[in-house]
Design a protein around this motif. Structure first.
Motif, PDB file in Angstrom:
ATOM      1  N   GLY A   1       4.824 -11.220  11.774  1.00 13.27           N
ATOM      2  CA  GLY A   1       4.513 -12.525  11.204  1.00 13.27           C
ATOM      3  C   GLY A   1       3.315 -12.548  10.286  1.00 13.27           C
ATOM      4  N   ALA A   2       2.404 -11.568  10.425  1.00 12.01           N
ATOM      5  CA  ALA A   2       1.276 -11.521   9.481  1.00 12.01           C
ATOM      6  C   ALA A   2       1.714 -10.724   8.251  1.00 12.01           C
ATOM      7  CB  ALA A   2       0.066 -10.875  10.135  1.00 12.01           C
ATOM      8  N   TRP A   3       0.928 -10.797   7.195  1.00 10.48           N
ATOM      9  CA  TRP A   3       1.215  -9.977   6.018  1.00 10.48           C
ATOM     10  C   TRP A   3       1.014  -8.527   6.388  1.00 10.48           C
ATOM     11  CZ3 TRP A   3       3.575 -12.846   2.693  1.00 10.48           C
ATOM     12  CH2 TRP A   3       3.230 -14.190   2.528  1.00 10.48           C
ATOM     13  N   LYS A   4       1.837  -7.666   5.846  1.00  5.03           N
ATOM     14  CA  LYS A   4       1.624  -6.223   6.045  1.00  5.03           C
ATOM     15  C   LYS A   4       0.310  -5.832   5.393  1.00  5.03           C
ATOM     16  CE  LYS A   4       5.746  -3.497   6.690  1.00  5.03           C
ATOM     17  NZ  LYS A   4       6.599  -2.451   6.106  1.00  5.03           N
ATOM     18  N   LEU A   5      -0.495  -5.070   6.103  1.00  2.22           N
ATOM     19  CA  LEU A   5      -1.850  -4.784   5.625  1.00  2.22           C
ATOM     20  C   LEU A   5      -2.000  -3.361   5.101  1.00  2.22           C
ATOM     21  CD1 LEU A   5      -3.917  -6.494   8.467  1.00  2.22           C
ATOM     22  CD2 LEU A   5      -3.430  -7.375   6.172  1.00  2.22           C
ATOM     23  N   GLU A   6      -2.575  -3.252   3.916  1.00  2.00           N
ATOM     24  CA  GLU A   6      -3.000  -1.945   3.405  1.00  2.00           C
ATOM     25  C   GLU A   6      -4.307  -1.596   4.089  1.00  2.00           C
ATOM     26  OE1 GLU A   6      -1.608   0.406   1.157  1.00  2.00           O
ATOM     27  OE2 GLU A   6      -3.284   1.404   2.159  1.00  2.00           O
ATOM     28  N   THR A   7      -4.466  -0.344   4.502  1.00  2.00           N
ATOM     29  CA  THR A   7      -5.681   0.029   5.239  1.00  2.00           C
ATOM     30  C   THR A   7      -6.581   0.970   4.446  1.00  2.00           C
ATOM     31  OG1 THR A   7      -4.435   1.783   6.314  1.00  2.00           O
ATOM     32  CG2 THR A   7      -4.665  -0.280   7.526  1.00  2.00           C
ATOM     33  N   GLU A   8      -6.058   1.583   3.391  1.00  2.00           N
ATOM     34  CA  GLU A   8      -6.871   2.559   2.661  1.00  2.00           C
ATOM     35  C   GLU A   8      -7.419   1.990   1.375  1.00  2.00           C
ATOM     36  OE1 GLU A   8      -6.235   6.978   2.883  1.00  2.00           O
ATOM     37  OE2 GLU A   8      -4.338   6.242   3.681  1.00  2.00           O
ATOM     38  N   ARG A   9      -8.699   2.223   1.149  1.00  2.00           N
ATOM     39  CA  ARG A   9      -9.352   1.723  -0.057  1.00  2.00           C
ATOM     40  C   ARG A   9      -8.949   2.581  -1.249  1.00  2.00           C
ATOM     41  NH1 ARG A   9     -13.734   2.257  -2.839  1.00  2.00           N
ATOM     42  NH2 ARG A   9     -14.569   0.389  -3.825  1.00  2.00           N
ATOM     43  N   GLY A  10      -8.832   1.945  -2.405  1.00  2.00           N
ATOM     44  CA  GLY A  10      -8.537   2.715  -3.611  1.00  2.00           C
ATOM     45  C   GLY A  10      -7.050   2.803  -3.925  1.00  2.00           C
ATOM     46  N   VAL A  11      -6.227   2.325  -3.012  1.00  2.00           N
ATOM     47  CA  VAL A  11      -4.775   2.390  -3.235  1.00  2.00           C
ATOM     48  C   VAL A  11      -4.372   1.342  -4.273  1.00  2.00           C
ATOM     49  CG1 VAL A  11      -2.550   1.847  -2.116  1.00  2.00           C
ATOM     50  CG2 VAL A  11      -4.241   3.243  -0.923  1.00  2.00           C
ATOM     51  N   ILE A  12      -3.481   1.700  -5.199  1.00  2.00           N
ATOM     52  CA  ILE A  12      -2.901   0.710  -6.116  1.00  2.00           C
ATOM     53  C   ILE A  12      -1.832  -0.019  -5.323  1.00  2.00           C
ATOM     54  CG2 ILE A  12      -1.561   0.357  -8.247  1.00  2.00           C
ATOM     55  CD1 ILE A  12      -2.907   3.033  -9.218  1.00  2.00           C
ATOM     56  N   MET A  13      -2.055  -1.307  -5.085  1.00  2.00           N
ATOM     57  CA  MET A  13      -1.199  -2.024  -4.129  1.00  2.00           C
ATOM     58  C   MET A  13       0.073  -2.550  -4.788  1.00  2.00           C
ATOM     59  SD  MET A  13      -4.143  -3.802  -1.755  1.00  2.00           S
ATOM     60  CE  MET A  13      -3.010  -4.909  -0.941  1.00  2.00           C
ATOM     61  N   ASP A  14       0.927  -1.616  -5.227  1.00  2.00           N
ATOM     62  CA  ASP A  14       2.194  -2.023  -5.850  1.00  2.00           C
ATOM     63  C   ASP A  14       3.372  -1.755  -4.914  1.00  2.00           C
ATOM     64  OD1 ASP A  14       2.227   0.695  -5.889  1.00  2.00           O
ATOM     65  OD2 ASP A  14       2.744   0.901  -8.010  1.00  2.00           O
ATOM     66  N   GLY A  15       3.081  -1.549  -3.623  1.00  2.00           N
ATOM     67  CA  GLY A  15       4.141  -1.259  -2.654  1.00  2.00           C
ATOM     68  C   GLY A  15       4.515  -2.479  -1.822  1.00  2.00           C
ATOM     69  N   ASP A  16       4.741  -2.255  -0.534  1.00  2.00           N
ATOM     70  CA  ASP A  16       5.256  -3.345   0.328  1.00  2.00           C
ATOM     71  C   ASP A  16       4.153  -4.081   1.082  1.00  2.00           C
ATOM     72  OD1 ASP A  16       4.578  -1.203   1.923  1.00  2.00           O
ATOM     73  OD2 ASP A  16       6.219  -1.532   3.350  1.00  2.00           O
ATOM     74  N   LYS A  17       2.885  -3.788   0.790  1.00  4.86           N
ATOM     75  CA  LYS A  17       1.798  -4.424   1.547  1.00  4.86           C
ATOM     76  C   LYS A  17       1.033  -5.420   0.669  1.00  4.86           C
ATOM     77  CE  LYS A  17       1.368  -0.429   4.513  1.00  4.86           C
ATOM     78  NZ  LYS A  17       0.828   0.939   4.505  1.00  4.86           N
ATOM     79  N   PRO A  18       1.218  -6.740   0.941  1.00  2.00           N
ATOM     80  CA  PRO A  18       0.616  -7.748   0.061  1.00  2.00           C
ATOM     81  C   PRO A  18      -0.867  -8.003   0.295  1.00  2.00           C
ATOM     82  CG  PRO A  18       2.408  -8.649   1.405  1.00  2.00           C
ATOM     83  CD  PRO A  18       2.055  -7.317   1.970  1.00  2.00           C
ATOM     84  N   GLU A  19      -1.438  -7.541   1.411  1.00  2.00           N
ATOM     85  CA  GLU A  19      -2.837  -7.858   1.695  1.00  2.00           C
ATOM     86  C   GLU A  19      -3.596  -6.614   2.121  1.00  2.00           C
ATOM     87  OE1 GLU A  19      -3.537 -11.291   4.241  1.00  2.00           O
ATOM     88  OE2 GLU A  19      -5.606 -11.287   3.517  1.00  2.00           O
ATOM     89  N   HIS A  20      -4.892  -6.579   1.788  1.00  2.00           N
ATOM     90  CA  HIS A  20      -5.737  -5.448   2.190  1.00  2.00           C
ATOM     91  C   HIS A  20      -6.574  -5.839   3.402  1.00  2.00           C
ATOM     92  CE1 HIS A  20      -8.184  -1.876   2.036  1.00  2.00           C
ATOM     93  NE2 HIS A  20      -7.427  -1.419   1.048  1.00  2.00           N
ATOM     94  N   LEU A  21      -6.744  -4.865   4.278  1.00  2.00           N
ATOM     95  CA  LEU A  21      -7.571  -5.070   5.469  1.00  2.00           C
ATOM     96  C   LEU A  21      -8.986  -5.536   5.092  1.00  2.00           C
ATOM     97  CD1 LEU A  21      -6.895  -4.565   8.450  1.00  2.00           C
ATOM     98  CD2 LEU A  21      -7.809  -2.270   8.237  1.00  2.00           C
ATOM     99  N   LEU A  22      -9.454  -5.118   3.919  1.00  2.00           N
ATOM    100  CA  LEU A  22     -10.834  -5.440   3.524  1.00  2.00           C
ATOM    101  C   LEU A  22     -11.036  -6.929   3.253  1.00  2.00           C
ATOM    102  CD1 LEU A  22     -11.645  -2.281   1.400  1.00  2.00           C
ATOM    103  CD2 LEU A  22     -12.589  -2.894   3.629  1.00  2.00           C
ATOM    104  N   GLU A  23      -9.955  -7.648   2.918  1.00  2.00           N
ATOM    105  CA  GLU A  23     -10.043  -9.115   2.876  1.00  2.00           C
ATOM    106  C   GLU A  23      -9.661  -9.702   4.228  1.00  2.00           C
ATOM    107  OE1 GLU A  23     -10.464  -7.690  -0.655  1.00  2.00           O
ATOM    108  OE2 GLU A  23      -8.334  -7.710  -0.139  1.00  2.00           O
TER     109      GLU A  23
END
Ligand code: AN0
Ligand code: CP
Length: 315
Positions: free
Chosen positions: A73-95
């Motif tokens: 139910g939450a947005w899928k989270l990117e966990t690695e910094r520096g990644v170009i977020m053009d995949g399936d994860k709309p939100e970064h853990l850093l936010e």
């Protein structure tokens, strides 16, 4: 206490055990210290005990609880910094982390080892980002390399059941069909090395754990020999830690399953496991059902270890 990730965070361990046993006697004695405080529990992985016992511990202290299942139910989270977020994860853990911090006073995090990168796992990348960016006290509900709430509950259980001043406690590897993290054995070793016990670890060759947790504890490769004279047998599976096999299953050898023949080698030892457990892989039905099995008291003590930690994080 600002965070809880390992045994050192508890300070004097005897004092922590004493405090836990006092809380167990009167678990509503501090029901006002959590008033108007919110506990946020963030789960990246499944849980039965941690979810229930930690929420119960928070309720005993008068806290309100919010549970977030990141993968449901939450947005899928990117966990690695520096990644170009053009995949399936709309939100970064850093936010996401500082946002979560806005809504609560204490945060518990469950994020297992992913076995994709040993460095990412053993640097506790996700847990440490919560500690750094949430602005709130953070505790581990099993992170990549440790499960300290479990080990603390296990130590309380040993204290309650030991029949000698310095019991022999054996951590034994046991087979399992899927690769499991080293978090539980790491934290168990972390705590046993600080406790007043004779601590022995037994596992097949290749399953050596990180020396940061083993700290020179005796490793006995013959399981039968390790069991001799033991007062507590603590079974757990883990995948290999050492390179180049990090995260791999090296053996499913069921001759390592804990059964009554092996328990007969011990000093009428208690059997322990953190649960969930696969019967007749890790342990035989008769051992887990025997009067010597402590698996349910251990689970019950998860409420107590969590309450002790939450109380200290609130104070
Ligand atoms: C997890 C593990 O071995 O780390 C959680 C144990 C508390 N177990 C499973 O995933 C089966
Ligand atoms: N022992 C333990 O942490 O169980 P859960 O994974 O069900 O929380």
């Amino acid at each position: 206490m600002k965070s809880f990730t390992n045994v050192k965070d508890l300070g004097n361990l005897n004092d922590a055990i004493k405090e836990a046993l006092e809380i167990k006697q009167n678990r509503f004695a501090y029901k006002h210290i959590g008033e108007n405080k919110t506990l946020l529990m963030v789960f990246f992985n499944s849980s039965l005990r941690t979810r229930l016992s930690t929420q119960k511990a928070g309720m005993n202290l008068g806290m309100n609880t919010i549970v977030l299942d990141v993968n449901q139910g939450a947005w899928k989270l990117e966990t690695e910094r520096g990644v170009i977020m053009d995949g399936d994860k709309p939100e970064h853990l850093l936010e996401a982390i500082p946002v979560m911090g806005c809504y609560c006073d204490v945060i518990g995090v469950r994020s297992f080892a992913q076995f994709e990168s040993k460095t990412f796992d053993y640097e506790e990348t996700i847990l440490n980002q919560f500690i750094r960016y949430s602005g709130k006290p953070v505790f581990s509900m099993e992170a990549a390399t440790g499960h300290p709430l479990q080990a603390f509950a296990d130590l309380i259980t040993i204290e309650e059941h030991k029949k000698s001043e310095r019991p022999k406690v054996v951590l034994t590897w046991a087979p399992h069909p899927r690769a499991l993290p080293q978090a539980v054995p790491n934290s168990f070793a972390d705590f046993m090395n600080e406790a007043n016990v004779e601590f022995v670890i037994t596992h097949p060759k290749g399953y050596e754990l990180d020396e940061k947790f083993v700290r020179g504890a005796k490793v006995e490769y013959c399981q039968e020999k390790a069991f001799e004279g033991a007062d507590f047998i603590y079974a757990k599976n883990w995948a290999a830690y050492q390179d180049p096999n990090y995260g791999k299953i090296l053996s499913k050898d069921r001759s390592w399953t804990v059964d009554s023949a092996k328990m007969n080698l011990t000093n009428n030892a208690y059997f322990m496991h953190c649960l969930p457990v696969r019967r007749n892989m890790i342990v035989s039905d008769d051992v887990i059902e025997s009067p010597q099995s402590l698996v349910i008291p251990e689970a019950a003590n998860r409420e107590i270890s969590a309450q002790t930690v939450l109380k200290r994080l609130l104070q």
